[in-house]
Design a protein around this motif. Structure first.
Motif, PDB file in Angstrom:
ATOM      1  N   ALA A 163       0.829  -1.207   0.000  1.00  0.00           N
ATOM      2  CA  ALA A 163       0.000   0.000   0.000  1.00  0.00           C
ATOM      3  C   ALA A 163       0.862   1.255   0.000  1.00  0.00           C
ATOM      4  O   ALA A 163       0.548   2.244  -0.684  1.00  0.00           O
ATOM      5  CB  ALA A 163      -0.933  -0.008   1.207  1.00  0.00           C
ATOM      6  N   ALA A 164       1.957   1.230   0.752  1.00  0.00           N
ATOM      7  CA  ALA A 164       2.838   2.392   0.827  1.00  0.00           C
ATOM      8  C   ALA A 164       3.465   2.732  -0.513  1.00  0.00           C
ATOM      9  O   ALA A 164       3.870   3.876  -0.742  1.00  0.00           O
ATOM     10  CB  ALA A 164       3.932   2.144   1.863  1.00  0.00           C
ATOM     11  N   GLU A 222     -12.881 -11.824   1.963  1.00  0.00           N
ATOM     12  CA  GLU A 222     -14.102 -11.061   1.759  1.00  0.00           C
ATOM     13  C   GLU A 222     -13.885  -9.564   1.955  1.00  0.00           C
ATOM     14  O   GLU A 222     -14.835  -8.783   1.803  1.00  0.00           O
ATOM     15  CB  GLU A 222     -15.174 -11.554   2.722  1.00  0.00           C
ATOM     16  CG  GLU A 222     -15.551 -13.020   2.497  1.00  0.00           C
ATOM     17  CD  GLU A 222     -16.494 -13.556   3.539  1.00  0.00           C
ATOM     18  OE1 GLU A 222     -16.410 -13.121   4.707  1.00  0.00           O
ATOM     19  OE2 GLU A 222     -17.331 -14.404   3.186  1.00  0.00           O
ATOM     20  N   ASP A 223     -12.658  -9.147   2.278  1.00  0.00           N
ATOM     21  CA  ASP A 223     -12.417  -7.716   2.460  1.00  0.00           C
ATOM     22  C   ASP A 223     -12.348  -7.021   1.097  1.00  0.00           C
ATOM     23  O   ASP A 223     -12.535  -7.640   0.043  1.00  0.00           O
ATOM     24  CB  ASP A 223     -11.154  -7.468   3.299  1.00  0.00           C
ATOM     25  CG  ASP A 223      -9.880  -8.024   2.657  1.00  0.00           C
ATOM     26  OD1 ASP A 223      -9.822  -8.142   1.417  1.00  0.00           O
ATOM     27  OD2 ASP A 223      -8.924  -8.331   3.410  1.00  0.00           O
ATOM     28  N   SER A 224     -12.064  -5.722   1.109  1.00  0.00           N
ATOM     29  CA  SER A 224     -12.087  -4.934  -0.123  1.00  0.00           C
ATOM     30  C   SER A 224     -10.707  -4.793  -0.767  1.00  0.00           C
ATOM     31  O   SER A 224     -10.549  -4.042  -1.735  1.00  0.00           O
ATOM     32  CB  SER A 224     -12.652  -3.537   0.168  1.00  0.00           C
ATOM     33  OG  SER A 224     -11.866  -2.871   1.154  1.00  0.00           O
ATOM     34  N   LEU A 225      -9.721  -5.509  -0.271  1.00  0.00           N
ATOM     35  CA  LEU A 225      -8.358  -5.386  -0.772  1.00  0.00           C
ATOM     36  C   LEU A 225      -8.252  -5.795  -2.237  1.00  0.00           C
ATOM     37  O   LEU A 225      -8.744  -6.854  -2.636  1.00  0.00           O
ATOM     38  CB  LEU A 225      -7.425  -6.267   0.065  1.00  0.00           C
ATOM     39  CG  LEU A 225      -5.947  -6.249  -0.342  1.00  0.00           C
ATOM     40  CD1 LEU A 225      -5.295  -4.951   0.111  1.00  0.00           C
ATOM     41  CD2 LEU A 225      -5.219  -7.448   0.251  1.00  0.00           C
ATOM     42  N   GLN A 226      -7.577  -4.961  -3.021  1.00  0.00           N
ATOM     43  CA  GLN A 226      -7.238  -5.288  -4.400  1.00  0.00           C
ATOM     44  C   GLN A 226      -5.809  -4.836  -4.673  1.00  0.00           C
ATOM     45  O   GLN A 226      -5.338  -3.849  -4.090  1.00  0.00           O
ATOM     46  CB  GLN A 226      -8.190  -4.611  -5.387  1.00  0.00           C
ATOM     47  CG  GLN A 226      -9.623  -5.096  -5.307  1.00  0.00           C
ATOM     48  CD  GLN A 226     -10.497  -4.491  -6.386  1.00  0.00           C
ATOM     49  OE1 GLN A 226     -10.032  -4.140  -7.470  1.00  0.00           O
ATOM     50  NE2 GLN A 226     -11.781  -4.350  -6.087  1.00  0.00           N
ATOM     51  N   LEU A 227      -5.124  -5.563  -5.542  1.00  0.00           N
ATOM     52  CA  LEU A 227      -3.779  -5.182  -5.953  1.00  0.00           C
ATOM     53  C   LEU A 227      -3.818  -4.634  -7.374  1.00  0.00           C
ATOM     54  O   LEU A 227      -4.553  -5.142  -8.230  1.00  0.00           O
ATOM     55  CB  LEU A 227      -2.830  -6.390  -5.892  1.00  0.00           C
ATOM     56  CG  LEU A 227      -2.612  -7.036  -4.527  1.00  0.00           C
ATOM     57  CD1 LEU A 227      -1.559  -8.141  -4.640  1.00  0.00           C
ATOM     58  CD2 LEU A 227      -2.196  -6.018  -3.483  1.00  0.00           C
ATOM     59  N   HIS A 228      -2.987  -3.626  -7.619  1.00  0.00           N
ATOM     60  CA  HIS A 228      -2.898  -2.991  -8.927  1.00  0.00           C
ATOM     61  C   HIS A 228      -1.423  -2.903  -9.315  1.00  0.00           C
ATOM     62  O   HIS A 228      -0.616  -2.304  -8.602  1.00  0.00           O
ATOM     63  CB  HIS A 228      -3.524  -1.601  -8.894  1.00  0.00           C
ATOM     64  CG  HIS A 228      -4.924  -1.595  -8.345  1.00  0.00           C
ATOM     65  ND1 HIS A 228      -6.013  -1.972  -9.106  1.00  0.00           N
ATOM     66  CD2 HIS A 228      -5.392  -1.305  -7.105  1.00  0.00           C
ATOM     67  CE1 HIS A 228      -7.104  -1.896  -8.361  1.00  0.00           C
ATOM     68  NE2 HIS A 228      -6.762  -1.497  -7.137  1.00  0.00           N
ATOM     69  N   VAL A 246      -2.047  -0.925  -3.801  1.00  0.00           N
ATOM     70  CA  VAL A 246      -3.237  -1.427  -3.100  1.00  0.00           C
ATOM     71  C   VAL A 246      -4.374  -0.420  -3.163  1.00  0.00           C
ATOM     72  O   VAL A 246      -4.167   0.788  -3.026  1.00  0.00           O
ATOM     73  CB  VAL A 246      -2.892  -1.722  -1.619  1.00  0.00           C
ATOM     74  CG1 VAL A 246      -4.150  -1.962  -0.792  1.00  0.00           C
ATOM     75  CG2 VAL A 246      -1.965  -2.922  -1.520  1.00  0.00           C
ATOM     76  N   SER A 247      -5.577  -0.940  -3.374  1.00  0.00           N
ATOM     77  CA  SER A 247      -6.792  -0.189  -3.070  1.00  0.00           C
ATOM     78  C   SER A 247      -7.632  -1.032  -2.133  1.00  0.00           C
ATOM     79  O   SER A 247      -7.475  -2.250  -2.050  1.00  0.00           O
ATOM     80  CB  SER A 247      -7.569   0.155  -4.341  1.00  0.00           C
ATOM     81  OG  SER A 247      -8.069  -1.022  -4.958  1.00  0.00           O
ATOM     82  N   GLY A 248      -8.531  -0.380  -1.421  1.00  0.00           N
ATOM     83  CA  GLY A 248      -9.327  -1.088  -0.435  1.00  0.00           C
ATOM     84  C   GLY A 248      -8.541  -1.306   0.843  1.00  0.00           C
ATOM     85  O   GLY A 248      -7.448  -0.774   1.034  1.00  0.00           O
TER      86      GLY A 248
END
Length: 224
Positions: free
Chosen positions: A85-86, A99-105, A90-92
């Motif tokens: 994320a840093a 089931e969380d909102s984590l996504q990788l980009h 990451v989003s979410g």
């Protein structure tokens, strides 16, 4: 629990993969003991168009083997996903559940060994048996030009899949290895609970690996 689908579904082993008898036996025992767990080869997670591929070791018993998503549900996950994320991958929000909102980009996680090994220690035969799946996933990631290997086993499998030679590619934290086709592999100590608790890997050390990956992106022919 809703388990995470794979972004590389065509490359995944079957849910009842029979290749490694010792891992099959452990899987069967855990299915009887914890039928609500994933208890199967763990899928890749992340962006199929990623320029950065993270090669892990194998599922943790109470992490990915339970939840069905790499680095999710045990102490390794917060450090990995906070670090990603840093650096803008990451989003979410990471909440220790598929089931969380984590996504990788721009990043994807793949494993050297797909199934949970006893004591987190796969045998050489098990690592070799699983390598075709890793190779298939690397081949299915044409935009991935920078790789991060988490630990020595992941390093060895990644070097072999990427066409390098182990005698010339020695594992070391923050070591960099340019593969014959220009792809770059960076080594890191694994973000395991043990390595964190003993101070072998600090958040600052881990952050440096991904900062270097971002810096190196421009030295490859990775799409921008």
């Amino acid at each position: 629990m809703n388990f995470a689908p794979s972004p590389l579904a065509a490359t995944e082993p079957p849910r009842d993969c029979p290749l490694c008898p010792r891992l099959v036996a452990l899987r069967d025992d855990l299915r009887a003991e914890h039928p609500e767990w994933w208890n199967a080869p763990v899928n890749a997670f992340g962006d199929p168009d990623a320029w950065l591929a993270i090669v892990g070791l194998a599922p943790g018993k109470h992490g990915a083997n339970r939840t069905g998503r790499p680095f999710t549900g045990d102490q390794s996950g917060p450090l990995l996903f906070d670090t990603l994320a840093a650096h803008g991958f990451v989003s979410g929000a990471y909440e220790s559940s598929p089931e969380d909102s984590l996504q990788l980009h721009g990043a994807i996680i793949i494993n050297a060994v797909k199934c949970l090994p006893p004591q987190n220690k796969p045998t050489p035969e098990e690592i070799h048996a699983c390598r075709p799946f890793l190779a298939g996933q690397v081949a299915d990631l044409p935009n991935a030009r920078v790789f991060v290997a988490l630990g020595q086993i992941a390093h060895q499998s990644a070097v072999k899949v990427l066409g390098g030679r182990l005698p010339k590619c020695r594992f070391g934290h923050l070591a960099e290895h340019r593969m014959p086709d220009g792809r770059i592999l960076i080594d890191s100590y694994h973000c395991s609970r043990y390595n964190q608790n003993t101070g072998r890997l600090t958040p600052e050390m881990f952050d440096a690996v991904f900062a270097r990956a971002v810096a190196l992106r421009g030295t490859t022919d990775a799409p921008r």
